[in-house]
Structure formats: C-alpha cells, structure tokens
Write an enzyme that holds these catalytic residues in place. Structure first.
Site, short mmCIF file in Angstrom:
data_model
loop_
_atom_site.label_atom_id
_atom_site.label_comp_id
_atom_site.label_asym_id
_atom_site.label_seq_id
_atom_site.Cartn_x
_atom_site.Cartn_y
_atom_site.Cartn_z
N GLU A 216 4.65 0.05 -2.38
CA GLU A 216 4.76 1.51 -2.55
C GLU A 216 6.03 2.04 -1.85
O GLU A 216 6.78 2.84 -2.42
CB GLU A 216 3.49 2.15 -1.96
CG GLU A 216 3.45 3.64 -1.89
CD GLU A 216 2.16 4.12 -1.17
OE1 GLU A 216 1.06 3.72 -1.58
OE2 GLU A 216 2.28 4.88 -0.19
N SER B 72 -7.02 2.79 -2.53
CA SER B 72 -5.78 3.50 -2.80
C SER B 72 -5.97 4.59 -3.83
O SER B 72 -6.75 4.44 -4.76
CB SER B 72 -4.69 2.54 -3.29
OG SER B 72 -3.52 3.27 -3.60
N LYS C 10 -4.16 -4.60 0.44
CA LYS C 10 -3.87 -3.16 0.49
C LYS C 10 -2.58 -2.91 1.27
O LYS C 10 -1.76 -2.07 0.91
CB LYS C 10 -5.04 -2.37 1.13
CG LYS C 10 -4.75 -0.88 1.33
CD LYS C 10 -4.46 -0.19 0.03
CE LYS C 10 -4.16 1.28 -0.01
NZ LYS C 10 -3.65 2.05 1.05
C1 6PG Z 1 -2.68 4.93 -1.01
C2 6PG Z 1 -1.58 5.31 -0.06
C3 6PG Z 1 -2.18 5.80 1.21
C4 6PG Z 1 -1.19 6.53 2.08
C5 6PG Z 1 -0.48 5.64 3.04
C6 6PG Z 1 1.01 5.70 3.07
O1 6PG Z 1 -2.64 3.78 -1.42
O2 6PG Z 1 -3.49 5.78 -1.34
O3 6PG Z 1 -0.80 4.20 0.21
O4 6PG Z 1 -2.79 4.73 1.83
O5 6PG Z 1 -0.44 7.42 1.38
O6 6PG Z 1 -1.04 6.01 4.25
O7 6PG Z 1 1.42 6.53 4.06
P1 6PG Z 1 2.77 6.46 4.89
O8 6PG Z 1 3.87 6.73 3.92
O9 6PG Z 1 2.56 7.60 5.84
O10 6PG Z 1 2.88 5.17 5.59
#
Ligand code: 6PG
Length: 481
Positions: free
Chosen positions: A195, A134, A188
């Site tokens: 997130e 991430s 993850k």
């Molecule tokens: C990270 C992010 C990364 C990405 C995801 C989310 O941890 O670096 O989470 O994995 O930004 O793909 O993307 P979406 O909002 O498109 O689902």
C-alpha cells in the site's frame, strides 16, 4: 434488537471504537448474535441505541458479563489499539476463558507480537487468531478483506463468520485461512507495505504530470479517472482522481494544494521493511516509499536543503499525450515490481516460519475490500495458479510481457525525472531493481573481492566449486578456505 435474557451470542467484539463498532454491526447484519463490550459503557450503549435495529446485540457492562454471554466454545474479537492495549485486554480476557475458546486479534498487530501471544494462549488451551483486516471503517462495515492466521481448527468455527462478512468479488469471499500462527498479521503487514509503495508511485506519477505538463490538480484528476478504466483500475487510483478533483471549501483552491506535504505513518510500512531486511528480501519499492514519507517529514533537513541548487532547465513537455502515456506505462511497470517484491517477501516469510502460504489465494482475497484492491490482482492469482513456486512474479510470462512493453516508456520517464530534478525514488528504484534482477552479471563480484581484500571474508569462483581467499597483503596466492 437487544437480547438480555439467556440467549447467548455467537461471537463477541470487545473494543468498540470505529473499526470494532463497524465489524460488530457487519456481523449483526449478517444474522449473527453479537456480544458487545467496551472499556467505557457509553460506547456500547450508543452502538445499541443507534444501530440496535440492525441485528441482535448482547451488550455486556463488564468483561465478565460479556464472556458469560457467549456460546461455547467462545469466539471473541479484540479490536483495540495494537501494542500494550491489546496485551491488557487479552490478559483480562484469558482469565475468564476456557480451553477451546478462540481469541481473535483483528487490529494491526506486529506479527512477532502475534506469535508471542499465540504461544502464551495456546499454553492455556486457547486458540489465538491474529487476523489482518483491511478496508478502513467503510470496509469493516460493508465488507473488508480479512486475513486470519491461527490454527486450522479455529478457522472451522471462525472462517464461515469471517467469510460471510468479508467483501465478495465474483461471489468469492475476500477471506481465507492464510496459514498458522502469525501468518495472517504477516500478510497484512506486507499488504500495508505494498500500500505504501502503491501510494508513493501514484504520488510520483502525479508530481511528474504536474511538473512535466504544468497541469493543475483538476486536469490531473481527469487523467487518473481515465487510467482507472484500464490495467491500472484500482481503489487507490480511483480515490486519487477523487481527491485531485476536490476543491478546498475554505480557500477555493485545489484541496491537494492546501494539504501540508508531510506524510505520516503508523508503522506498518516500517515493519515491512524491517522484516524484509531480516529475511534478506530486497523490497526496494516499499523501502523507498517508507523513506520518502520520512524525508517529507524531515522538517529541519528540508528547511536546510531548500536553498540547494537544482541546475536544471525548465520543463515543458512537447507531446503531452505521449508523455501521459509514458507516465502511465512507467507507473504500471513500477507497480508490478512493487507487488512482485511484496509477494517475494510473503514467500520468504512463509518459508522461514513454515506457514505454507498460498500466494495466489492472497492475491484473490485482496481483489475486494482492501486498500490495494485492484483489477490486476486477478493476473497475479493466475500467475501463481500456473506456477505456485514462481520465484519472481515479474518473470511470469504475462507480467514479463507487460513490463517489457512499457520498458522504453519507463526509461524515458525516469531519465526525464532525473534530468529535470523531480524526485522519483520509487519509479527509479523499481527500474533499478528490474535491471538488477535481469542482469546476467552484477558488480557484486567486485564487492566480494573487496571484502576478501580487507577482511579475508572469502569468495566463490565462477569456474570452480569451493570457497577461496587471496593473500592480498602477501604473495597474492589463492588458497582454498
Ligand atoms: C487498511 C489500511 C489500514 C491503515 C494503516 C495505514 O488496510 O485498511 O492499511 O490498516 O490505513 O494503518 O496507515 P499508515 O499510513 O498510518 O501507516
């Protein structure tokens, strides 16, 4: 520097789009000799041409050249699109590898795919390490948070390299062996679910401030910048202040006001909710955040709903300072609930699949590098240090106190949102979760009775052990089932 004459690379990266490219550069900058491969040679060549001075790269034109340039046991990082592309690269790779070699999938793979791939590769004597990474492009280059699964044996080789390139907080690497099998990609996935919840909560706080205060984006930017100096200090709050302060160069309007209000997703939030449903864990904050993105993108439904009445009075907050403090408290409390739910999901996944995940260590490796990095993750690590089996994070004494302190404000904010017709699904559902989980008695008793009534599904009693059924359509006598 480019090595071609017999010097073997310690690690290889195949898939040199921006994430793979940056991971390879990060490894090289840390002194590792890095083999490079990409489906099209141009990407490999341009990496070497532009960044060859950052370390030692060993470029390979074909997968066979690439594999041949690696020290044994070989360690190969696959950084391609999750799904079919990952399978295609792995299929090509395994034909060239030998028992003991390590294949690392550092993409955002769905954890059941990781479990399947690990099984297939371990049958060939290979280690397959599904690894969460991430931090986006910037993190991949300068220090991401890294969540590797796979065998402890593979971590002995891989761990030091991944720890070296990961972010550091207080000198501690944001990388640890999460657990065997698909544990890394599972964690993850939950990281991404959290997130989603965190971003939705921030968006709701912004909307409340905007509507309650009648404030413009620039004023709200200042409020978020101020919040970033306290308990809420985090990357997502920081970038929110930055985004809100940004002016669109084309129109001169606030940037946020010219962006189409339809949030997209690549699927990790949806996977988190699907997995939570399977595990029976109520991740309501993450679910609401995922559905809120869905609603925002439901164009025909929104067009059809646009004329529906609101039946609300115009909103003008009398005491702006008190309102801002209330929204801050509500945001923090809701955020604690969302994280609590995510950590409960990690516990459930770990128990179900036998991964033995240390939740305190997960909070520790999320303190830096990743998208949800935040000051309060230290408090989560402390909570699990005190009680590794903690069943409910919000019941930890520290979190129970801070959520309790903000409770009155939280209720005022949710009540105001409902009264004034501002949609706050994540704020509201987090509060409902809090009230549900603390309730001495829930109306689930009535649901059990209804189920028994129409389907003889039975129920248990509060005063006696056993399983019972009432003969609802007959004499209404109760029988032990
Ligand atoms: C990270 C992010 C990364 C990405 C995801 C989310 O941890 O670096 O989470 O994995 O930004 O793909 O993307 P979406 O909002 O498109 O689902």
């Amino acid at each position: 520097m480019v090595e071609q004459d017999g010097v073997k690379a310690q690690i290889g990266v195949t898939g040199l789009a921006v994430m793979g490219r940056n991971l390879a550069r990060n490894l090289a900058r840390h002194g590792y000799r890095v083999a490079l491969h990409n489906r099209s040679w141009e990407k490999t060549a341009s990496l070497v041409a532009e960044h060859g001075d950052e370390g030692t790269f060993v470029p390979g034109r074909t997968m066979a050249d690439f594999v041949a340039s690696l020290e044994r046991p070989r360690t190969v990082v696959v950084m391609v699109k999750a799904g079919a592309a990952t399978d295609a690269v792995i299929d090509e790779l395994v034909e060239l590898l030998e028992p003991g070699d390590i294949v690392v999938d550092a993409g955002n793979a769905h954890f059941p795919d990781t479990a399947r791939r690990e099984q297939a590769l371990s049958a060939r004597g290979l280690h397959f390490v599904g690894t969460g990474v991430s931090g986006g492009e910037e993190g991949a280059l300068n220090g991401p948070s890294i969540m590797p699964g796979g065998t402890p044996e593979s971590y002995r080789t891989l761990g030091p390299m991944l720890e070296a390139i990961s972010a550091k907080v207080d000198g501690v690497p944001c990388c640890t062996h999460v657990g065997p099998g698909a544990a890394g990609h599972f964690v993850k996935m939950v990281h991404n679910g959290i997130e989603y919840a965190d971003m939705q909560l921030i968006a709701e706080a912004y909307d409340l401030l905007r509507q309650g205060l009648g404030a413009d984006a620039a004023r709200i930017a200042g409020i978020f910048a101020d919040w970033n100096t306290g308990d809420l200090e985090s990357y997502l709050i920081e970038i929110t202040a930055d985004v809100l302060a940004h002016t669109d160069p084309v129109t001169g309007a606030a940037f946020v006001d010219v962006v189409l209000d339809q949030a997209e997703q690549k699927g990790t939030g949806r996977w988190t909710v699907q997995a939570a449903l399977d595990l029976g864990v109520p991740v309501t904050g993450i679910a609401e955040a995922t559905f809120a993105r869905g609603l925002s993108g439901s164009v025909p439904q929104r067009a059809a709903g646009a004329g529906l009445p609101a039946d609300v009075e115009p909103w003008a907050v009398a005491d702006a300072e008190a309102f801002v403090a209330d929204v801050r408290a509500a945001l923090y409390a809701s955020k604690v609930v969302a994280y609590s739910q995510g950590f409960e999901q990690i516990a459930a996944g770990s128990a179900q699949f036998g991964w033995g995940i240390d939740r305190g260590a997960m909070a520790r490796i999320w303190r830096g590098g990743c998208i949800i990095r935040a000051k309060f993750l230290d408090r989560i690590t402390q909570a699990y240090a005190q009680d590794p089996e903690l069943p409910l994070l919000i019941a930890d004494p520290y979190f129970a106190r801070v959520v309790g302190d903000g409770l009155a404000a939280w209720r005022r904010v949710v009540a105001a949102a409902v009264t004034h017709g501002v949609p706050t699904p994540a704020f509201s559902s987090s509060l409902a979760y809090y009230d549900g989980v603390r309730a001495p008695r829930l109306p689930a008793a009535l649901i059990q009775a209804q189920r028994d009534f129409f389907g003889a599904h039975t129920y248990r009693r509060t005063d006696r052990d056993g399983v019972f059924h009432t003969d609802w359509s007959g004499d209404r006598a109760e029988r032990q089932a």
